[in-house]
Enzyme design. Structure first.
Site, PDB file in Angstrom:
ATOM      1  CG  ASN A   1     -50.452 -38.917  23.788  1.00 23.40           C
ATOM      2  OD1 ASN A   1     -51.080 -37.955  23.365  1.00 23.40           O
ATOM      3  ND2 ASN A   1     -50.237 -40.006  23.075  1.00 23.40           N
TER       4      ASN A   1
ATOM      5  CG  ASP B   1     -54.364 -38.990  23.523  1.00 25.49           C
ATOM      6  OD1 ASP B   1     -55.273 -39.765  23.184  1.00 25.49           O
ATOM      7  OD2 ASP B   1     -53.842 -38.176  22.754  1.00 25.49           O
TER       8      ASP B   1
ATOM      9  CB  THR C   1     -44.009 -40.301  15.179  1.00 23.31           C
ATOM     10  OG1 THR C   1     -42.649 -40.652  15.362  1.00 23.31           O
ATOM     11  CG2 THR C   1     -44.704 -40.220  16.521  1.00 23.31           C
TER      12      THR C   1
ATOM     13  CG  ASP D   1     -49.967 -42.942  21.326  1.00 23.83           C
ATOM     14  OD1 ASP D   1     -48.843 -42.875  20.787  1.00 23.83           O
ATOM     15  OD2 ASP D   1     -50.920 -42.203  21.010  1.00 23.83           O
TER      16      ASP D   1
ATOM     17  CE  LYS E   1     -47.824 -39.805  20.313  1.00 22.24           C
ATOM     18  NZ  LYS E   1     -47.960 -40.135  18.906  1.00 22.24           N
TER      19      LYS E   1
ATOM     20  CG  LEU F   1     -60.843 -35.217  29.790  1.00 20.09           C
ATOM     21  CD1 LEU F   1     -59.968 -34.726  28.641  1.00 20.09           C
ATOM     22  CD2 LEU F   1     -60.627 -36.712  30.035  1.00 20.09           C
TER      23      LEU F   1
HETATM   24  P1  ATP Z   1     -54.383 -35.951  19.237  1.00 20.03           P
HETATM   25  O1  ATP Z   1     -55.047 -37.243  19.001  1.00 20.03           O
HETATM   26  O2  ATP Z   1     -54.076 -35.142  18.035  1.00 20.03           O
HETATM   27  O3  ATP Z   1     -53.234 -36.048  20.214  1.00 20.03           O
HETATM   28  P2  ATP Z   1     -56.521 -35.456  20.919  1.00 20.03           P
HETATM   29  O4  ATP Z   1     -57.821 -35.326  20.186  1.00 20.03           O
HETATM   30  O5  ATP Z   1     -56.179 -36.717  21.607  1.00 20.03           O
HETATM   31  O6  ATP Z   1     -55.414 -35.028  19.970  1.00 20.03           O
HETATM   32  P3  ATP Z   1     -55.654 -34.250  23.271  1.00 20.03           P
HETATM   33  O7  ATP Z   1     -54.232 -34.586  22.988  1.00 20.03           O
HETATM   34  O8  ATP Z   1     -56.327 -35.013  24.336  1.00 20.03           O
HETATM   35  O9  ATP Z   1     -56.505 -34.301  21.962  1.00 20.03           O
HETATM   36  O10 ATP Z   1     -55.821 -32.694  23.630  1.00 20.03           O
HETATM   37  C1  ATP Z   1     -55.347 -31.658  22.789  1.00 20.03           C
HETATM   38  C2  ATP Z   1     -54.541 -30.654  23.622  1.00 20.03           C
HETATM   39  O11 ATP Z   1     -55.377 -29.999  24.592  1.00 20.03           O
HETATM   40  C3  ATP Z   1     -53.419 -31.279  24.451  1.00 20.03           C
HETATM   41  O12 ATP Z   1     -52.270 -31.429  23.698  1.00 20.03           O
HETATM   42  C4  ATP Z   1     -53.268 -30.281  25.594  1.00 20.03           C
HETATM   43  O13 ATP Z   1     -52.488 -29.180  25.216  1.00 20.03           O
HETATM   44  C5  ATP Z   1     -54.676 -29.803  25.809  1.00 20.03           C
HETATM   45  N1  ATP Z   1     -55.323 -30.579  26.867  1.00 20.03           N
HETATM   46  C6  ATP Z   1     -55.985 -31.738  26.696  1.00 20.03           C
HETATM   47  N2  ATP Z   1     -56.483 -32.222  27.837  1.00 20.03           N
HETATM   48  C7  ATP Z   1     -56.137 -31.322  28.792  1.00 20.03           C
HETATM   49  C8  ATP Z   1     -56.347 -31.262  30.219  1.00 20.03           C
HETATM   50  N3  ATP Z   1     -57.032 -32.215  30.841  1.00 20.03           N
HETATM   51  N4  ATP Z   1     -55.850 -30.222  30.887  1.00 20.03           N
HETATM   52  C9  ATP Z   1     -55.155 -29.254  30.224  1.00 20.03           C
HETATM   53  N5  ATP Z   1     -54.917 -29.258  28.893  1.00 20.03           N
HETATM   54  C10 ATP Z   1     -55.393 -30.282  28.176  1.00 20.03           C
HETATM   55 MG    MG Z   2     -53.134 -36.098  22.152  1.00 22.40          MG
END
Ligand code: ATP
Ligand code: MG
Length: 288
Positions: free
Chosen positions: A157, A170, A188, A152, A154, A106
């Site tokens: 995300n 996300d 939520t 989604d 919020k 990413l």
């Molecule tokens: P959930 O479904 O619980 O929201 P997830 O598996 O979708 O979690 P993400 O929300 O994509 O995971 O990532 C978790 C955290 O990592 C984010 O809340 C953010 O703090 C950090 N993060 C994710 N992607 C990045 C990015 N590209 N750059 C910087 N920080 C990131």
């Molecule tokens: Mg997330």
């Protein structure tokens, strides 16, 4: 140090490798500090060895994905996010996997989570909110033009880039439009529109509603339909029980925009393309 011009060159290199269908593997990256944790794994800072380009790598455990039965959802997330190209949408360069894990490559967002910033500041100024909302409206309009609904939107995300620009991340709940009632409710309720909490069919207008919720939360510091428990929230959303507290003070023009976004009938919600010309947005995005 995070070098912006080198990042731009690196981004171009990554993009061209992605285009050539490069098969990535863990050996192509140096892995750095953890950036955050998600439901199914963790996100790490990483650097592509050849171009020195800084990325974020999201590592997902296959066993956990299988246990939760969300492989199709992940497939959709990859399929959708890797095809979108917009300054306000987190870029996905590709993915790879080994026996136990799936890795998503990413774009790195150095500003971190918008949610964290909002929590620290309590709320955002009208100028900052107007900037974010306009950028999001344009990015969502772009998604909709590709028949993608995010569903989604919020603060959790949304991430911030090197220039404090907002980035939609996300796409785990996104779908190709149009869509029917199945597979929705989880987590939520606060950001869900009436048609989704009521389990009716929905279309891309759901993202317009969540933009209204977001704008309210930016300006007040909490979402509009908060209540004790699911069923109370459900009732407030379904009735569009919208109230504007007297404190903090928010301009009439901002409230006008919120009211045009939070409309029960999806077809009567404001069009995303009309957001930049709303008087409040015009007044608050003027260069000073
Ligand atoms: P959930 O479904 O619980 O929201 P997830 O598996 O979708 O979690 P993400 O929300 O994509 O995971 O990532 C978790 C955290 O990592 C984010 O809340 C953010 O703090 C950090 N993060 C994710 N992607 C990045 C990015 N590209 N750059 C910087 N920080 C990131
Ligand atoms: Mg997330």
């Amino acid at each position: 140090m995070f070098d912006k011009s080198r990042q731009q060159q690196g981004a171009a290199d990554m993009a061209s490798k992605a285009k050539q269908g490069k098969q990535w593997s863990l050996k192509d990256f140096e892995i750095g500090k953890p950036l955050g944790r998600g439901k199914f794994g963790s996100v790490y800072l990483a650097r592509e060895k050849e171009s020195k380009y800084i990325v974020a790598i999201k590592v997902l455990q296959k066993s956990q994905l299988l246990k939760a039965g969300v492989e199709h959802q992940l497939r959709r997330e990859i399929e959708i996010q890797s095809h979108l190209r917009n300054r306000h949408i987190l870029r996905m360069y590709g993915y790879f996997y080994d026996a136990k894990r799936i890795y998503l490559i990413l774009e790195y967002s150095p500003g971190g989570e918008l949610f964290k910033r909002l929590t620290q500041k309590g709320r955002f100024s009208e100028r900052t909110s107007a900037r974010y909302i306009t950028d999001l409206a344009m990015a969502l309009d772009y998604c909709h033009s590709k028949h993608v609904i995010h569903r989604d939107i919020k603060p959790e995300n949304l991430l911030l880039g090197a220039y404090s620009e907002i980035k939609i991340a996300d796409f785990g709940w996104s779908v190709h439009a149009p869509t029917s009632r199945r597979n929705t409710l989880c987590g939520t309720l606060d950001y869900l529109p009436p048609e989704m909490v009521e389990g009716r069919d929905h279309d891309e207008k759901v993202d317009v509603w969540s933009l209204g919720i977001l704008l309210y939360e930016f300006l007040y510091g909490f979402p509009p339909f908060e209540a004790e428990g699911h069923s109370a929230t459900y009732r407030r959303i379904s009735r569009v029980d919208l109230r504007f507290p007297s404190k903090p003070t928010v301009s009439h023009e901002a409230k006008d925009l919120i009211r045009r976004l939070l409309v029960k009938d999806p077809s009567k919600r404001m069009a995303l393309q009309d957001i930049p010309s709303h008087p409040w947005v015009v007044a608050n995005t003027k260069k000073v």
